[in-house]
Design an enzyme around this catalytic site. Structure first.
Site: not given
Ligand code: THU
Length: 142
Positions: A43, A45, A56
């Site tokens: 992820n 941000e 994903e």
């Molecule tokens: N997030 C993911 O990368 N995948 C998931 O399946 C759930 C949420 C991330 C998005 C954000 O950076 C952090 O987790 C908190 O929501």
């Protein structure tokens, strides 16, 4: 196909590279391609929050950008530091349903060792598709 342990290890390696200055919540994904490559996603941000990309989707978009065919993937593994196996968000489920076959296995892990196995179709029953996506046309490659 890599073992479940190997899938978890690969997803965890991706997780370690997450860019999460706002949530501190790292997520990692490992996508297995048709030819056995393992593509990582984490992820990423953003200060404006909205542009944040989940692990994903990072893995899937990277795969498409690298030239892997949509719906050619063998499996996706995801890991996060959740109480049970991580549960992908709705946007990622929709993207999986576009870019992966409905019966593609999805392996969900948490850091402490829980796991679950599901499929793309189970994660998003009744997914929206364009009417002709069931038999997708090749997109306009130059
Ligand atoms: N997030 C993911 O990368 N995948 C998931 O399946 C759930 C949420 C991330 C998005 C954000 O950076 C952090 O987790 C908190 O929501």
């Amino acid at each position: 196909m890599p073992s479940k342990d190997e899938l978890k290890k690969q997803a965890a390696a991706a997780m370690s590279r997450a860019y999460v200055p706002y949530s501190q919540f790292k997520v990692g994904a490992a996508l297995i391609t048709e030819d056995g490559q393992i593509l990582h996603g984490c992820n990423v941000e953003n200060a404006a929050y909205g542009p944040t990309n989940c692990a994903e989707r990072t893995a899937l978009f990277r795969a498409i950008s690298d030239g892997h065919a949509p719906r050619s993937f063998r499996a996706l593994a995801v890991i996060g530091d959740t109480p049970g196996p991580i549960s992908p968000c709705g946007i990622c489920r929709q993207v999986m349903s576009e870019l992966c076959l409905p019966d593609m296995p999805v392996f969900l892990f948490n850091v402490k060792g829980d796991s679950a196995e599901t499929t793309v179709a189970e994660l998003l029953p009744g997914a929206f598709h364009m009417p002709d996506v069931e038999e997708p046309k090749e997109t306009g490659k130059l």
